[in-house]
Structures are given as structure tokens and as C-alpha cells.
Design a protein around this motif. Structure first.
Motif, PDB file in Angstrom:
ATOM      1  N   PRO A 210      -8.149   2.450   0.274  1.00 59.21           N
ATOM      2  CA  PRO A 210      -8.661   3.827   0.269  1.00 59.21           C
ATOM      3  C   PRO A 210      -9.347   4.150  -1.057  1.00 59.21           C
ATOM      4  CG  PRO A 210      -6.387   3.743   1.032  1.00 59.21           C
ATOM      5  CD  PRO A 210      -6.695   2.397   0.471  1.00 59.21           C
ATOM      6  N   VAL A 211     -10.433   4.885  -0.980  1.00 62.08           N
ATOM      7  CA  VAL A 211     -11.158   5.317  -2.174  1.00 62.08           C
ATOM      8  C   VAL A 211     -11.210   6.835  -2.268  1.00 62.08           C
ATOM      9  CG1 VAL A 211     -12.561   3.238  -2.294  1.00 62.08           C
ATOM     10  CG2 VAL A 211     -13.350   5.171  -0.920  1.00 62.08           C
ATOM     11  N   ARG A 212     -10.846   7.540  -1.220  1.00 66.89           N
ATOM     12  CA  ARG A 212     -10.875   9.001  -1.217  1.00 66.89           C
ATOM     13  C   ARG A 212      -9.515   9.542  -1.627  1.00 66.89           C
ATOM     14  NH1 ARG A 212      -9.438  12.610   2.586  1.00 66.89           N
ATOM     15  NH2 ARG A 212      -9.269  11.004   4.184  1.00 66.89           N
ATOM     16  N   GLY A 213      -9.525  10.621  -2.361  1.00 72.08           N
ATOM     17  CA  GLY A 213      -8.289  11.247  -2.790  1.00 72.08           C
ATOM     18  C   GLY A 213      -7.491  11.783  -1.622  1.00 72.08           C
ATOM     19  N   PHE A 214      -6.173  11.670  -1.715  1.00 75.20           N
ATOM     20  CA  PHE A 214      -5.220  12.146  -0.709  1.00 75.20           C
ATOM     21  C   PHE A 214      -5.340  11.411   0.628  1.00 75.20           C
ATOM     22  CE2 PHE A 214      -6.256  15.921  -3.350  1.00 75.20           C
ATOM     23  CZ  PHE A 214      -5.037  16.038  -3.996  1.00 75.20           C
ATOM     24  N   GLN A 215      -6.096  10.325   0.666  1.00 73.88           N
ATOM     25  CA  GLN A 215      -6.208   9.565   1.908  1.00 73.88           C
ATOM     26  C   GLN A 215      -4.946   8.748   2.169  1.00 73.88           C
ATOM     27  OE1 GLN A 215      -9.653   7.032   2.019  1.00 73.88           O
ATOM     28  NE2 GLN A 215      -9.164   6.172   4.028  1.00 73.88           N
ATOM     29  N   GLU A 216      -4.338   8.236   1.128  1.00 73.42           N
ATOM     30  CA  GLU A 216      -3.104   7.454   1.274  1.00 73.42           C
ATOM     31  C   GLU A 216      -2.216   7.726   0.066  1.00 73.42           C
ATOM     32  OE1 GLU A 216      -1.755   2.772   1.438  1.00 73.42           O
ATOM     33  OE2 GLU A 216      -3.629   3.374   2.426  1.00 73.42           O
ATOM     34  N   ILE A 217      -0.944   8.050   0.326  1.00 71.48           N
ATOM     35  CA  ILE A 217       0.021   8.389  -0.717  1.00 71.48           C
ATOM     36  C   ILE A 217       1.166   7.380  -0.643  1.00 71.48           C
ATOM     37  CG2 ILE A 217       1.438  10.214  -1.722  1.00 71.48           C
ATOM     38  CD1 ILE A 217      -1.515  10.906  -1.546  1.00 71.48           C
ATOM     39  N   HIS A 218       1.580   6.861  -1.779  1.00 70.96           N
ATOM     40  CA  HIS A 218       2.737   5.973  -1.859  1.00 70.96           C
ATOM     41  C   HIS A 218       3.885   6.743  -2.516  1.00 70.96           C
ATOM     42  CE1 HIS A 218       0.359   1.915  -1.647  1.00 70.96           C
ATOM     43  NE2 HIS A 218       0.205   2.683  -0.577  1.00 70.96           N
ATOM     44  N   ILE A 219       5.055   6.659  -1.893  1.00 70.04           N
ATOM     45  CA  ILE A 219       6.253   7.352  -2.389  1.00 70.04           C
ATOM     46  C   ILE A 219       7.394   6.357  -2.453  1.00 70.04           C
ATOM     47  CG2 ILE A 219       7.988   9.106  -1.839  1.00 70.04           C
ATOM     48  CD1 ILE A 219       5.837  10.839  -0.696  1.00 70.04           C
ATOM     49  N   ASP A 220       8.111   6.390  -3.555  1.00 64.83           N
ATOM     50  CA  ASP A 220       9.277   5.515  -3.712  1.00 64.83           C
ATOM     51  C   ASP A 220      10.164   6.100  -4.797  1.00 64.83           C
ATOM     52  OD1 ASP A 220      11.012   3.484  -3.272  1.00 64.83           O
ATOM     53  OD2 ASP A 220       9.672   1.853  -3.873  1.00 64.83           O
ATOM     54  N   GLU A 221      11.372   5.559  -4.905  1.00 61.83           N
ATOM     55  CA  GLU A 221      12.295   5.965  -5.953  1.00 61.83           C
ATOM     56  C   GLU A 221      12.867   4.719  -6.618  1.00 61.83           C
ATOM     57  OE1 GLU A 221      14.404   5.543  -2.151  1.00 61.83           O
ATOM     58  OE2 GLU A 221      12.955   7.073  -2.768  1.00 61.83           O
ATOM     59  N   ALA A 222      13.306   4.875  -7.848  1.00 59.94           N
ATOM     60  CA  ALA A 222      13.873   3.767  -8.610  1.00 59.94           C
ATOM     61  C   ALA A 222      14.843   4.322  -9.650  1.00 59.94           C
ATOM     62  CB  ALA A 222      12.770   2.949  -9.295  1.00 59.94           C
ATOM     63  N   HIS A 223      15.809   3.487 -10.026  1.00 56.63           N
ATOM     64  CA  HIS A 223      16.731   3.864 -11.084  1.00 56.63           C
ATOM     65  C   HIS A 223      15.997   3.893 -12.426  1.00 56.63           C
ATOM     66  CE1 HIS A 223      20.340   2.260  -8.562  1.00 56.63           C
ATOM     67  NE2 HIS A 223      19.899   3.424  -8.155  1.00 56.63           N
TER      68      HIS A 223
END
Length: 624
Positions: A210-223
Motif C-alpha cells: 500500500p502507498v496510500r495513507g490509512f489503506q492498511e494499518i498494522h496493530i500489535d503489542e509487545a512487552h
């Protein structure tokens, strides 16, 4: 948590409507199986319509236990897993993996041998590894292996149990075959799996980046690879304590590489409420923290995109990629992503973090600065930067507040760092450019009536209270009362309650038709500070275990946590509890371990106190 069919309908009342259940084509079944399937459909539809179990069982010539078994087969199960629904109505259809729940039977207390072999593989230490090692040796034709047969494999199984002194009055020694058939099936199934051709591992990702903003979001958590400290002030005495590890939840845009939101969870294992808090930050204006650590400050234009303009708070998100953590798979997170954000939730393949390599890179970049603290836990157990053992008993020098401020500053500063793949443009500038010059779609301002991200609904029955004028509803072990229920026509009637999972002190009551009745409140012993459903359940569990009494559960829970504050996990719970308390009842807990400054005294009052004579026994004699 395992839900019964009644609990499933309380938490998810939409399954009361049988029309919403998935369709199953009964014409593809044999005639006898189709007849039983249609009977099961009529039984379940009658129960969902509100008829009593005994009446439904009598109409269809079955026992009430069979009706309950059929309802549990369709609706019971784990809270975070979808129910079987129509699949449970198909005769002889397996709706879940077989698992033994009871302990193994003995000669004096037999309980059957169903799933006994699988239970042994889970309970007996090293048994499964021992059997798999023998099968692998035979498959790879190892010089130390042997040519296995079912009889030899079963003999090795019995020999291993005898080596560990397994009780002779317990399975498999209580059966005639001693588990030989289960061993044969395990050997055959494992050999088939090991002899299947294996493909080379590959990373499955999107074909086009993706090159457009808000087209793909990655979410994760870590210690967070660092431990902090807090100071508890009790009886005017300061006691520094070591806190457990906290977690960072982060959302990053793929097209621009910009950090969209970040939140701290005061727990090593974030739950669905923490994920909802992160998703809520995507559509709320960002506000900087009040920095108290010396030498720490935000950049001139540092921040998240939501702080730029109102349009950045309501973009139309495309795909939100998450992993398969249980906190991500909850129904509330899915509803927040799909219904409130209008995006597509993609949970990817299990054990495939490279598909979300951008968010993993963000955590590695953050650890470069976090590892500078002496209380860091390092990247692995043998990391030379890891905090030495001689310092792990004393509280760390860095406080929790300072650690949160450092993470906030680092995340916002990255959005102002020029990136080579963007042509020496910062992620924040790239996001602004696309919003001004490209046609980025926006979401609607309001979605109309409906449940909020943190809200749940449940159907309960209004009961008559101990007093004639005090009707009540029971919810999570408490009796809720209020003016909304002061109507004699509501006694023994079903109503719908709506509650916030973060604070269940107050419930909103409506009729099944949707007419609002008002609010009801919990007893006064549960009104001291906000508490969630999970905290209420934990406190009730400790009350049932007689750890403390039910007269003042929240107060006893606070005292229980204070007594165990020397444990890092409980100390972190104490900090989380302190944030829930109102200001007048808040525990005097400092986020810095510096000694408190002495309080200013009134000179006139100090002079008057100095004039008072010291006490001596002659004063008591004069009073006589």
C-alpha cells in the motif's frame, strides 16, 4: 471462560432469532439423518421462542436432559470462540475436539477410558516427547532407531510408565488392552504426518504494498524491555516497590510508515479493553503528556496525525491487520474494527509475524533506546545488557511515569524523522501531503444508535426484593436496584441491561422493545471506585475462597493488594487500582522514588505548641 447456552444468550442476545443462524441444506442428508435434524431444529426453535424445557421435551417425546444437551451443543463453548449453532443440530456431527475433563479412573472409582491416552500425553512428563522421538527415529532410519511395530511401540509405552512408577490402579493398567489400540492409532497417525511431503516455508503477504495513507494499518503489542518503579506513601513513610513489565500497544500506517496511536497497558497480558483503547485513539485527537522527567521534551511539531486536524480523526480505514491473540479475536474488537471504524479485520496466519514486519520493526527500533536503561530485561535471557541479578531485588532507578514519558516522546519523534524510502520526507509530512492533495475517503461523523465500543447488552429478569418496594436485577453476583425498577408490572419480566465493561457500577435498563427505563446501581459496597467485569469476577472468586469477607470487597481487595505489594505483579495491579480511584480516595502513590519534601508549617501554630508544658505525673495528681 466457558459459557453455557443460557450464558451465551445473555451475552449475545442476537442468537434468540433462529433466522440469523447459518442455513444448512437438509436435502443433502440421508432420510433418517434429515428426520432427526428437522426434529432438532423444531426443539431449538421452541426453546428460543421462550417455551419451558419440560413442555418442549414432552411435545417431542424426549427428556429435558436431551433438550439441554442439544442447546449446549449448539450454543455452549468458550467465550471468545464462535458457537456451533446449526452445525450442532446435525446428528453425529462432531462440533469440537475430544478432550477428557475428568481425572483418570481407578479400580475403586472407575470413570471410563475415553480420551485417556491423550490425557496421559498431557499429564505424564516427557511421555509425548519420548514416543515422538522413537517414531522419528524409525521414520528417518536413524542408526539408533528401531523398526517399529504396534506391539513394540506399545511395549515402549508401558515401559516408560513403569519407569516413572505410574500407579498400577490407574489407566492404562485398569483395562484389558492396556491402551494398545490407542497406541496403534497414535503411531499410525504420526507416521502419516511425518511421511507427508513438506513444502518450503514462505512468507504470505499482500501482493502490492500500500502507498496510500490509512489503506492498511498494522496493530500489535509487545512487552516493554524495561521494568519501572513506584513509591507507595503509607503512614507518611515512603516505600519504593519494583513493578512488573508493562506492554505497549502500537498502530502503524503501512503506506506512510507513520505511527498512528500508542497506548500503555499496565499488564504483561493486554486484554480486549486495552485493544479497544488503542483503536479509540485512532479517532480521538491526540493530547501530549505532561512531562515531568528532567531533560525530556516534545519536538516543535511532534505528535500523531490525529492531532493535526479534525479530518485525521475520521479517515476511512482499509484493512486492519492483527495477529491471532485472544484479545484481538474477541467480539468487541471485531465490532469496533468493522462497525465503528468501517474497516476490514484481517487476523492473518498463525505464527507468521513477517506478514506484519512493519510493526515488528517499530518495536525493534524502540528497544534501541529502551535498552539504555540499567533495569532493561534485554532481548533474550543471555543478553549482556540484561539487568544483573544483584540489582533485580532492589527497585529500579527509573520510575513508571518516566518510562511512559520516554516511550511517548520516542514514538512522536519518529514521525518527524525523514525516511529514505519516502524521499527524505517525514512520515507526518507525507500524511499531510496525501490528505491535502489526494482524495482520501472519510468516515461518516455518526453511525446512529447502537452499542458503543465498550458496551455490552444482556437480558435479565426483574425479581422481587427483600422489601416490597425494592425490585432488583441480579448481575455478576450483585443485586442492582433503582427507581427504574420501581414498577410492579416489571416483576418477573425480562428486561435488557446495557453496561460498560470498564465500569459496571451502573446499568442502563430498557424494555425488550427498546424503551429506556433508567439506571440502576450496585450496592454501596461496590460503589467506591470503577471496576470492570473481570475485576468483579476475581474479587468474587477470592471471597468464595475466604481470602476476605464480602462486607467491603473493594476495600478488602485494596488491602490485599497492599499486603502483596512486594510482588512486582501485585505492585503493578496496585498502580492500576490507584488510577481507578477518585481523587479524594486516591492512594498517595508517587511515580518517582525521590524522598518527599517536608510540609510547610504555620509559625504561629508552632510557637503555641512549643509553649505547652511537657507531661509529667504531677499533672495527674493535680487533676485528682
Amino acid at each position: 471462560m466457558v459459557l453455557t447456552w443460557r450464558a451465551r444468550l445473555r451475552y449475545e442476545p442476537e442468537w434468540y432469532e433462529f433466522e440469523r443462524w447459518p442455513f444448512v441444506d437438509s436435502q443433502s442428508m440421508p432420510a433418517e439423518q434429515r428426520r432427526q435434524y428437522l426434529t432438532n431444529v423444531r426443539i431449538v426453535a421452541a426453546v428460543l421462542d421462550g417455551r419451558a424445557l419440560k413442555l418442549v421435551a414432552a411435545d417431542h417425546n424426549v427428556s429435558p436432559a436431551r433438550v439441554t444437551q442439544l442447546m449446549n451443543r449448539c450454543l455452549a463453548g468458550d467465550e471468545d470462540a464462535p458457537p456451533a449453532l446449526t452445525q450442532g443440530l446435525i446428528p453425529y456431527q462432531r462440533v469440537g475436539p475430544d478432550k477428557r475433563r475428568a481425572a483418570l479412573g481407578t479400580l475403586t472409582q472407575p470413570s471410563g477410558a475415553r480420551c485417556g491416552f491423550r490425557y496421559l500425553l498431557e499429564v505424564v512428563p516427557g511421555l509425548e516427547d519420548h514416543l515422538l522421538a522413537q517414531i522419528r527415529g524409525a521414520t528417518r532410519r536413524n542408526r539408533r532407531g528401531q523398526n517399529l511395530t504396534p506391539r513394540r511401540f506399545h511395549a515402549s509405552f508401558i515401559t516408560y510408565l513403569n519407569t516413572l512408577d505410574w500407579p498400577k490402579d490407574t489407566y492404562p493398567f485398569t483395562t484389558v488392552s492396556r491402551g494398545s489400540e490407542a497406541c496403534r492409532r497414535f503411531l499410525k497417525r504420526t507416521l502419516m504426518d511425518l511421511q507427508m511431503p513438506r513444502d518450503h516455508p514462505r512468507v504470505i503477504g499482500s501482493k502490492m504494498t500500500p502507498v496510500r495513507g490509512f489503506q492498511e494499518i498494522h496493530i500489535d503489542e509487545a512487552h516493554v524491555d524495561c521494568k519501572g518503579a513506584a513509591a507507595v506513601v503509607l503512614h507518611d513513610q515512603m516505600s519504593p516497590v519494583r513493578l512488573g513489565r508493562i506492554s505497549l500497544l502500537l498502530a502503524r500506517d503501512v503506506g506512510t510508515g507513520c505511527y498512528l496511536a500508542g497506548t500503555i497497558a499496565l499488564s504483561a497480558h493486554p486484554n480486549s479493553a486495552d485493544v479497544l483503547a488503542l483503536l479509540e485513539q485512532l479517532i480521538q485527537p491526540w493530547e501530549p503528556m505532561v512531562l515531568t522527567a528532567p531533560g525530556l521534551s516534545y519536538g516543535a511539531e511532534a505528535g500523531f496525525p490525529s492531532a493535526l486536524d479534525e479530518t485525521f480523526c475520521r479517515p476511512a480505514f482499509g484493512i486492519v491487520r492483527l495477529d491471532n491473540a485472544l484479545a484481538h479475536l474477541s467480539h468487541q474488537v471485531r465490532r469496533m474494527v468493522c462497525d465503528h471504524l468501517g474497516a476490514t479485520a484481517n487476523f492473518g496466519l498463525p505464527k507468521n509475524p513477517k506478514a506484519r514486519a512493519l510493526i515488528e520493526q517499530a518495536f525493534r527500533r524502540l528497544n534501541i533506546d529502551i535498552h539504555r536503561f540499567p533495569s532493561t530485561t534485554g532481548s533474550h535471557p543471555t543478553d549482556p545488557l540484561r539487568e544483573p541479578a544483584k540489582l533485580q531485588k532492589a527497585p529500579p532507578f527509573v520510575s513508571l511515569r518516566a518510562l511512559e514519558e520516554v516511550i511517548s516522546v520516542l514514538l512522536t519523534e519518529y514521525n518527524l524523522s525523514p525516511l529514505a524510502n519516502l524521499g527524505a520526507v517525514t512520515p507526518l509530512e507525507q500524511m499531510q501531503y496525501q490528505m491535502m492533495n489526494h482524495l482520501l475517503p472519510l468516515r461518516a461523523g455518526t453511525l446512529g444508535p447502537g452499542l458503543g465500543p465498550y458496551q455490552r447488552s444482556q437480558t435479565v429478569t426483574v425479581r422481587k426484593g427483600f422489601k416490597a418496594d425494592a425490585p432488583r436485577v441480579n448481575f455478576e453476583g450483585c443485586q442492582y436496584t433503582g427507581v427504574a425498577l420501581n414498577d410492579g408490572r416489571l416483576i418477573n419480566q425480562r428486561v435488557t441491561i446495557v453496561f460498560d465493561i470498564r465500569d459496571i457500577r451502573t446499568l442502563q435498563v430498557t424494555t425488550p422493545e427498546g424503551r429506556p427505563l433508567g439506571a440502576v446501581t450496585a450496592p454501596h459496597t461496590w460503589m467506591r471506585f470503577a471496576h470492570s467485569v473481570s475485576l468483579r469476577k476475581r474479587i468474587n472468586h477470592l471471597v468464595r475462597e475466604n481470602v476476605f469477607s464480602a462486607r467491603d470487597p473493594l476495600g478488602d481487595w485494596f488491602q490485599y493488594t497492599m499486603a502483596h505489594r512486594h510482588l512486582p505483579k501485585e505492585a503493578l495491579t496496585l498502580v492500576r487500582l490507584e488510577k481507578l480511584m477518585p481523587n479524594e480516595d486516591r492512594l498517595p502513590m508517587e511515580q518517582s522514588i525521590d524522598p518527599p519534601t517536608p510540609k510547610e508549617t504555620n509559625p504561629a501554630l508552632a510557637d503555641a505548641l512549643n509553649r505547652l508544658p511537657d507531661w509529667n505525673p504531677d499533672m495527674a495528681k493535680k487533676r485528682r
